[in-house]
Write a protein that holds these residues in place. Structure first.
Motif: not given
Length: 443
Positions: A6-27
């Motif tokens: 699920f996290l992999k599918n969500v973060t593939q739509y996020i372009h910023s590397k730093e945003a991916k890291q933050h969203v992954t930790k939050e989720l």
């Protein structure tokens, strides 16, 4: 669906590397809490995880939403204002008559070079915007040290001189005081963030550095560096008592310098210093010397109307028909007013003020950090240059070699200001992540 998928599918739509890291930790945190709560109600770990994932909704919808929220922002107001000033720089450059200074028309040559300089400046702005400024913090001592070594070299063993100023020339590359100013600015901004950096370190560094600038000699850069240091000291985390002592020492130093100038003016016969002071106060007595530029400025500004001088003549001296040097560099705003009128000059000044207001707004919304100190330093340099340049041409301040940012012709000034605007844009672009990291640190 597993939480990992699920996290992999969500973060593939996020372009910023730093945003991916933050969203992954939050989720991850949210899914773990939900899974544990569901397990307490009798679900197995696999069932609880699947149910927690299902409650999050569509990965595509969530990913696109997170991308919009955490997408790094471009400060288009700031960059747009700078681009507008760069466009206006071509207007003043195209209106200069170079035949009176060089004997033949160099307009096309200057315009072609300005095109190259502007493109390079825009490249510098975008490169610095994409670069993560936070990486520079750990190199603060190194950057200041490199600049200090450069100043020592300029003071001890210069290999070239221009108008009495020490330079280091290596083929087409020239190192001078202006070149070192950005390194010192960024280095000092970084040093101010270290708890081990004490107030007396700050004052000692300032005194040694400003003496080195004055000994080059380059009074303009020494003045700009002093303004940057004063503002950084005021915004630093030093105690109020320390700041009070520091400002008291600064006021005392200014008093000593002022007393020395009065002494020179009244009681000595040092010809050079007296001539410069007298020519500013009474330019008509020195129209063949230092008063020439002041008289010419007054004449040109007096002849210009709201839409340009009626005769559209090039700049001349008041009495000896001498060409007016610096019309496209330090006195670019005067040239713009002469050619296009006070309306054009007012438009430039308004644009400069709006850019300054935008930078100050960024400073106001930034938490105390390395990024904030960079923006403060850049704002001080930009505003000081602009204010002095404008007040200088209207006769309120002595004439010195100081360019008007993004308007005056010259690669060094343009690239330095472009670099600092780029770092301001870089700070703005990552402001959200800085606020999030500071919020986490406070919890």
């Amino acid at each position: 669906m597993s939480s990992k998928m699920f996290l992999k599918n969500v973060t593939q739509y996020i372009h910023s590397k730093e945003a991916k890291q933050h969203v992954t930790k939050e989720l991850e945190h949210h899914l773990n809490v939900t899974t544990i709560n569901l397990m307490k109600h009798g679900f197995t770990k696999v069932e609880a995880e699947e149910k927690a994932v299902a409650q999050m909704g569509s990965p595509m919808t969530l990913g696109k939403s997170m991308n919009r929220i955490y997408k790094p922002k471009w400060d288009m107001w700031l960059i747009g204002g700078v681009v507008l000033l760069l466009i206006l720089s071509f207007l003043q450059l195209s209106s200069v008559d170079y035949t009176f200074q060089f004997g033949h028309d160099l307009k096309d040559s200057y315009m072609r070079r300005q095109v190259i300089y502007v493109l390079l400046a825009l490249g510098i702005i975008f490169a610095c915007t994409f670069y993560d400024y936070r990486r520079l913090k750990k190199y603060s001592v190194f950057l200041y040290g490199v600049a200090a070594l450069g100043l020592v070299w300029l003071n001890v063993a210069p290999n070239y001189f221009l108008n009495g100023e020490s330079l280091l020339k290596f083929g087409p590359f020239v190192i001078h005081a202006w070149t070192l100013l950005p390194l010192i600015t960024i280095g000092l901004a970084g040093l101010c963030t270290y708890t081990a950096f004490k107030w007396w370190h700050f004052i000692a560094l300032y005194i040694v550095t400003v003496i080195a600038f004055l000994n080059v000699p380059n009074m303009t850069v020494a003045f700009l560096y002093s303004c940057i240091a004063a503002v950084l000291f005021t915004y630093s985390t030093f105690s109020k008592k320390v700041k009070y002592i520091g400002w008291s020492l600064a006021i005392f130093a200014l008093f000593i310098v002022s007393a020395y100038l009065v002494y020179i003016y009244r009681y000595t016969d040092q010809v050079y210093q007296l001539t410069r002071i007298h020519s500013f106060l009474h330019p008509e007595l020195y129209e063949g010397d230092y008063g020439h530029d002041i008289i010419t400025l007054n004449m040109v500004l007096g002849d210009a109307g709201w839409f340009g001088a009626s005769d559209n003549m090039p700049f001349f001296g008041a009495s000896d028909n001498m060409p007016f040097f610096g019309a496209h560099t330090d006195y670019a705003l005067v040239q713009l007013i002469h050619a296009y009128g006070y309306s054009a000059g007012l438009a430039v000044i308004i644009c400069i003020i709006l850019i300054a207001i935008r930078i100050l707004y960024i400073v106001r919304t930034m938490p105390s950090s390395f990024g904030k100190y960079i923006v403060i330093s850049a704002a001080t340099l930009y505003i000081t240059q602009s204010v002095y340049s404008v007040l200088m041409i209207v006769g309120l301040l002595p004439l010195i070699d100081i360019p008007l940012p993004f308007i005056s012709y010259g690669a060094t000034s343009l690239f330095i200001n472009a670099m600092l605007i780029g770092f301001i844009s870089s700070v703005y672009r990552r402001k959200m992540f800085l606020q999030l990291s500071l919020k986490k640190a406070s919890l």
